[in-house]
Design a protein around this motif. Structure first.
Motif, PDB file in Angstrom:
ATOM      1  N   PRO A  38      -4.866  -2.881  12.881  1.00 19.67           N
ATOM      2  CA  PRO A  38      -5.096  -2.528  11.473  1.00 19.67           C
ATOM      3  C   PRO A  38      -5.442  -1.048  11.322  1.00 19.67           C
ATOM      4  N   ALA A  39      -4.861  -0.414  10.292  1.00 18.10           N
ATOM      5  CA  ALA A  39      -5.025   1.030  10.134  1.00 18.10           C
ATOM      6  C   ALA A  39      -5.859   1.422   8.916  1.00 18.10           C
ATOM      7  N   PHE A  40      -6.024   0.517   7.953  1.00 15.86           N
ATOM      8  CA  PHE A  40      -6.796   0.821   6.741  1.00 15.86           C
ATOM      9  C   PHE A  40      -7.729  -0.343   6.435  1.00 15.86           C
ATOM     10  N   ASP A  41      -8.716  -0.073   5.567  1.00 12.09           N
ATOM     11  CA  ASP A  41      -9.637  -1.143   5.180  1.00 12.09           C
ATOM     12  C   ASP A  41      -8.840  -2.312   4.619  1.00 12.09           C
ATOM     13  N   PRO A  42      -9.080  -3.529   5.119  1.00 15.60           N
ATOM     14  CA  PRO A  42      -8.353  -4.673   4.554  1.00 15.60           C
ATOM     15  C   PRO A  42      -8.962  -5.176   3.248  1.00 15.60           C
ATOM     16  N   TYR A  43     -10.281  -5.012   3.098  1.00 15.61           N
ATOM     17  CA  TYR A  43     -10.928  -5.554   1.905  1.00 15.61           C
ATOM     18  C   TYR A  43     -12.216  -4.807   1.620  1.00 15.61           C
ATOM     19  N   VAL A  44     -12.749  -5.064   0.431  1.00 16.63           N
ATOM     20  CA  VAL A  44     -14.064  -4.551   0.060  1.00 16.63           C
ATOM     21  C   VAL A  44     -14.779  -5.700  -0.648  1.00 16.63           C
ATOM     22  N   ILE A  45     -16.080  -5.793  -0.447  1.00 20.12           N
ATOM     23  CA  ILE A  45     -16.856  -6.861  -1.083  1.00 20.12           C
ATOM     24  C   ILE A  45     -17.826  -6.236  -2.083  1.00 20.12           C
ATOM     25  N   PHE A  46     -17.730  -6.694  -3.334  1.00 20.88           N
ATOM     26  CA  PHE A  46     -18.598  -6.217  -4.407  1.00 20.88           C
ATOM     27  C   PHE A  46     -19.669  -7.277  -4.696  1.00 20.88           C
ATOM     28  N   GLU A  47     -20.887  -6.826  -4.922  1.00 16.02           N
ATOM     29  CA  GLU A  47     -21.944  -7.724  -5.407  1.00 16.02           C
ATOM     30  C   GLU A  47     -22.050  -7.493  -6.907  1.00 16.02           C
ATOM     31  N   ARG A  48     -21.504  -8.394  -7.680  1.00 12.17           N
ATOM     32  CA  ARG A  48     -21.456  -8.225  -9.138  1.00 12.17           C
ATOM     33  C   ARG A  48     -21.742  -9.555  -9.830  1.00 12.17           C
ATOM     34  N   GLY A  49     -22.395  -9.442 -10.990  1.00 13.32           N
ATOM     35  CA  GLY A  49     -22.622 -10.635 -11.797  1.00 13.32           C
ATOM     36  C   GLY A  49     -23.367 -11.720 -11.029  1.00 13.32           C
ATOM     37  N   GLY A  50     -24.223 -11.286 -10.124  1.00 11.77           N
ATOM     38  CA  GLY A  50     -25.006 -12.251  -9.368  1.00 11.77           C
ATOM     39  C   GLY A  50     -24.210 -13.008  -8.325  1.00 11.77           C
ATOM     40  N   THR A  51     -23.048 -12.486  -7.976  1.00 15.46           N
ATOM     41  CA  THR A  51     -22.246 -13.174  -6.972  1.00 15.46           C
ATOM     42  C   THR A  51     -21.527 -12.147  -6.098  1.00 15.46           C
ATOM     43  N   SER A  52     -20.769 -12.648  -5.166  1.00 15.21           N
ATOM     44  CA  SER A  52     -20.122 -11.801  -4.177  1.00 15.21           C
ATOM     45  C   SER A  52     -18.603 -11.926  -4.348  1.00 15.21           C
ATOM     46  N   VAL A  53     -17.956 -10.795  -4.648  1.00 13.95           N
ATOM     47  CA  VAL A  53     -16.529 -10.790  -4.966  1.00 13.95           C
ATOM     48  C   VAL A  53     -15.785  -9.979  -3.903  1.00 13.95           C
ATOM     49  N   ALA A  54     -14.877 -10.621  -3.179  1.00 15.83           N
ATOM     50  CA  ALA A  54     -14.068  -9.901  -2.188  1.00 15.83           C
ATOM     51  C   ALA A  54     -12.731  -9.521  -2.803  1.00 15.83           C
ATOM     52  N   VAL A  55     -12.331  -8.274  -2.600  1.00 17.62           N
ATOM     53  CA  VAL A  55     -11.005  -7.814  -3.021  1.00 17.62           C
ATOM     54  C   VAL A  55     -10.242  -7.412  -1.761  1.00 17.62           C
ATOM     55  N   ILE A  56      -9.179  -8.160  -1.474  1.00 18.83           N
ATOM     56  CA  ILE A  56      -8.340  -7.870  -0.311  1.00 18.83           C
ATOM     57  C   ILE A  56      -7.100  -7.127  -0.799  1.00 18.83           C
ATOM     58  N   GLY A  57      -6.780  -6.023  -0.148  1.00 24.87           N
ATOM     59  CA  GLY A  57      -5.618  -5.234  -0.565  1.00 24.87           C
ATOM     60  C   GLY A  57      -4.379  -5.616   0.226  1.00 24.87           C
ATOM     61  N   GLN A  58      -3.238  -5.627  -0.449  1.00 23.86           N
ATOM     62  CA  GLN A  58      -1.949  -5.899   0.201  1.00 23.86           C
ATOM     63  C   GLN A  58      -0.983  -4.829  -0.280  1.00 23.86           C
ATOM     64  N   ALA A  59      -0.638  -3.899   0.614  1.00 25.53           N
ATOM     65  CA  ALA A  59       0.303  -2.831   0.254  1.00 25.53           C
ATOM     66  C   ALA A  59       1.721  -3.390   0.175  1.00 25.53           C
ATOM     67  N   PHE A  60       2.648  -2.598  -0.360  1.00 27.03           N
ATOM     68  CA  PHE A  60       4.053  -3.015  -0.419  1.00 27.03           C
ATOM     69  C   PHE A  60       4.539  -3.354   0.999  1.00 27.03           C
ATOM     70  N   PRO A  61       5.028  -4.560   1.228  1.00 27.28           N
ATOM     71  CA  PRO A  61       5.337  -4.979   2.605  1.00 27.28           C
ATOM     72  C   PRO A  61       6.520  -4.250   3.236  1.00 27.28           C
ATOM     73  N   TYR A  62       7.469  -3.787   2.403  1.00 29.33           N
ATOM     74  CA  TYR A  62       8.709  -3.274   2.978  1.00 29.33           C
ATOM     75  C   TYR A  62       8.848  -1.769   2.858  1.00 29.33           C
ATOM     76  N   MET A  63       7.698  -1.133   2.940  1.00 29.27           N
ATOM     77  CA  MET A  63       7.597   0.321   2.873  1.00 29.27           C
ATOM     78  C   MET A  63       8.623   1.042   3.758  1.00 29.27           C
ATOM     79  N   PRO A  64       8.678   0.746   5.073  1.00 29.05           N
ATOM     80  CA  PRO A  64       9.561   1.538   5.941  1.00 29.05           C
ATOM     81  C   PRO A  64      11.033   1.159   5.789  1.00 29.05           C
TER      82      PRO A  64
END
Lengths: 563, 139
Positions: A213-239
């Motif tokens: 893995p070369a970049f952060d896969p996800y970030v976790i936010f603590e919001r609204g009294g809960t824990s929200v994970a955001v996982i990123g998915q870049a364009f798969p067919y870049m190359p």
């Protein structure tokens, strides 16, 4: 089990707006007066978490015209499903009245009249107003950018994405993923990422040599009294879809197992809500939602679809937020006891004549554009026709581009890439240099001239067709069909790979293309390194100066079967 | 490990000189190669995992991985290459996991097949389609 998943069919607007039906011939200001900023932003707060999604802005800082597709075919299991609905079928599927603001924003029928009635859409200063209003109601809202942000205009090209970086930072974006960003080259991407105040996510971006893995896969936010994970998915067919030589050290791909691993990992870390910020394209995301367990929300991007309601796949909701700054999605969620219990969604249309520009953002945009103002504003020609690109086959802007290529490069056949970005012009509009760049700006815009055999041309068409019409979305790349000038063909979109294209002919004299014969072909956006030729925008400008006034109806060179 | 020598297909629109359309797999040739590995036994579906990209980023060097718990050997076949046998991994009794990865050259769009020989002498197989494309028109 989700016991009371709630879906409020807020759609674009309230019934008050629908009162303004049949406005096609009404003067713009009258129509605009029927809409108010309060109506467009109206939203009954719900639950404890708010997501705000923008995507595929393609560097459009100012309000634009953008005609949605009239042809957007789905194949296999996606046939007839959103987003593969257009015109009347789209309106009926979502209960939208023809001739109103929603119809204008979301479909292509009667586009010119409705555009004159309701005005341009987007503009990052208007988007800033929308986001500030959401933040005022929901201070902990999470602002997410689905990518294709730094590319698509002259100012973005000249500043290598810097104008958009500054605008998105000012907007308060908290995570993004990527696609055309990479066409500035890996070095520039890493330079920008090093200075970003938020993560540049890509669970599927790997080091090509070490397969790590070369970049952060996800970030976790603590919001609204809960824990929200955001996982990123870049364009798969870049190359594959874009020049690999510009980012040779990175590998992409769908990597479905990796996505499942990341979902499991963030759940193990205590995430109560799992969001995928995706640049897969809608059909790929629909399949991924069914294959990967545990994603609550996929914020989709890449294929530029604007869908007024969430699409449900099992327990996952898919949100499609359009392109070019036309829309902002707001999703409120009730997350309790480790589950998404319900949600409320609105695809907010950014009517530029209705939503007031945010003064701070407007000033920033003016500053960023000032060094280029004279260049951007120069009128090159005028159009008497509607010029647009988006759609599975040729659009009129592409027809003009292909005409320009054939004339300026003395070619029998022109090839123009089936990208989904590129803004629209109305009959009577001046064509400024900015407009030409909005349809062409890129870091590999050289307009090559070469010879190809008939067999090679057919191979190219088959190859691109399979990238759109393969019935397995994981084999689709998410663009539209390559645009052709001087060449007519028949396509059976339901035929298997290698069997879709037939009856290739030179459209000027209707002679059949011979597999073994050689033809002079010119085109742009080659993914090959060291492609030679003038920049495409210079080719078009030269042609348009000679043309003066453009009159161009849609070409009738593609015969579609199997749809 | 056999690598076949073929021209790269990953050419863009500008400089393309030759490209092969996907053709039907050379069924009998692949079947013969698999039969040679299994001694004629018919492998069951499942029991071996093959990880490969859906679309190759570079047909000259496609990363693949196999994972077959309990296998003593895993053979990989490229159905559309002139030489269908790609590689056979053999695992000794001390092998902690029965996983392996390599990179293969794929001449064109085709199915890649992995066949595992299990400790009990049975065979398992799976396959994945890998598309080798010209590329260049995504957006």
């Amino acid at each position: 089990m989700i016991s009371r998943r709630e879906f409020i069919q807020a759609g674009l607007a309230t019934s008050a707006i629908l009162g303004a039906s049949g406005l096609g011939m009404m003067p713009r200001m009258a129509a605009a007066q029927g809409l108010t900023q309060d109506q467009l932003l109206q939203f009954d707060d719900f639950g404890n978490v708010t997501l705000v999604h923008v995507t595929d802005i393609h560097a459009q800082l100012k309000p634009i015209w953008f005609r949605e597709p009239s042809v957007n075919l789905g194949v296999g299991p996606a046939h007839g499903l959103p987003p593969h609905l257009t015109g009347r079928a789209f309106l009926e599927a979502f209960g939208i009245a023809p001739g109103g603001p929603e119809a204008y924003a979301l479909t292509s029928d009667d586009f010119v009249a409705l555009a004159r009635a309701y005005g341009r859409m987007g503009g990052m200063d208007r988007v800033a107003t929308v986001i500030k209003a959401i933040r005022a109601a929901r201070p902990e809202a999470i602002i997410l950018d689905g990518g294709d942000t730094w590319h698509g205009s002259m100012t973005a090209l000249r500043t290598r994405g810097q104008d958009m970086v500054e605008v998105m930072n000012a907007l308060g974006v908290e995570a993004m993923t990527s696609h055309w960003e990479w066409t500035y080259g890996a070095e520039r991407v890493n330079e920008i990422v090093a200075g970003l105040p938020f993560p540049f996510l890509g669970a599927n971006i790997f080091d090509a040599e070490w397969d790590e893995p070369a970049f952060d896969p996800y970030v976790i936010f603590e919001r609204g009294g809960t824990s929200v994970a955001v996982i990123g998915q870049a364009f798969p067919y870049m190359p594959i879809a874009n020049p690999r030589w510009m980012f040779p050290d990175y590998s992409f791909g769908i990597r479905q197992e990796r996505m499942q691993d990341m979902v499991d990992e963030v759940r193990a870390k205590g995430a109560q809500l799992v969001v995928c910020l995706s640049h897969n394209g809608f059909d790929v995301d629909r399949k991924m939602a069914a294959q990967v367990q545990g994603i609550d929300v996929i914020l989709t991007g890449h294929t530029h679809d604007a869908i007024p309601e969430p699409v449900l796949v099992g327990q996952t909701i898919l949100i499609a937020s359009g392109s070019n700054g036309k829309f902002v999605s707001r999703v409120d969620l009730d997350v309790r006891d480790g589950q998404m219990m319900g949600f409320r969604h609105k695809l907010i249309p950014v009517f530029a004549d209705v939503i007031a520009p945010d003064p701070d953002m407007a000033a920033l945009i003016d500053d960023l554009r000032a060094p280029f103002a004279a260049e951007l504003g120069e009128t090159i020609a005028t159009t008497e026709s509607l010029l647009y690109r988006r759609g599975n086959f040729n659009g009129t802007w592409d027809d003009v581009i292909c005409d320009a290529i054939r004339a300026e490069r003395d070619a029998q056949i022109a090839l123009s890439p089936g990208v989904r970005w590129g803004t629209t012009l109305l009959p009577g509009d001046p064509i400024t240099r900015e407009d030409i760049f909005n349809a062409t700006a890129m870091t590999y815009g050289q307009c090559y001239r070469t010879q190809m055999t008939g067999a090679t041309l057919r191979t190219i068409l088959e190859d691109v067709a399979d990238n759109i019409f393969n019935t397995d979305p994981y084999y689709q790349q998410g663009g539209d069909m390559v645009r052709l000038g001087g060449l007519a063909y028949t396509i059976d979109v339901s035929a298997p790979m290698g069997k879709r294209i037939s009856d290739l002919r030179l459209s000027d004299d209707d002679t059949a293309i011979e597999p073994g014969a050689s033809y002079v072909v010119a085109g742009w956006a080659s993914v090959n390194e060291d492609t030679e030729g003038p920049q495409i925008w210079d080719v078009i400008e030269s042609y348009l100066r000679k043309t003066g006034t453009v009159t161009r109806g849609p070409s009738q060179t593609v015969t579609i079967k199997g749809a | 490990m056999h690598f076949t020598r073929r021209e790269a297909l990953a050419l863009g629109l500008g400089g393309i000189t030759a490209a092969a359309l996907p053709l039907p797999a050379l069924a009998s040739k692949v079947d013969d190669a698999i039969a040679a590995f299994t001694g004629g036994a018919t492998p069951a579906e499942g029991g071996v995992t093959l990880t490969a990209p859906e679309i190759a980023e570079n047909g000259n060097t496609v990363p693949i991985a196999v994972d077959a718990p309990g296998a003593v050997a895993v053979a990989v076949f490229a159905t559309g290459n002139p030489e269908t046998g790609v590689v056979t991994f053999r695992f000794g009794p001390a092998a902690g996991s029965r996983m392996a990865s390599t990179r293969v050259r794929l001449a064109k769009t085709q199915d890649v097949i992995a066949v595992a020989q299990m400790e009990d002498g049975s065979f398992a197989r799976t396959s994945a389609t890998v598309k080798v494309t010209i590329g260049g028109c995504g957006g």
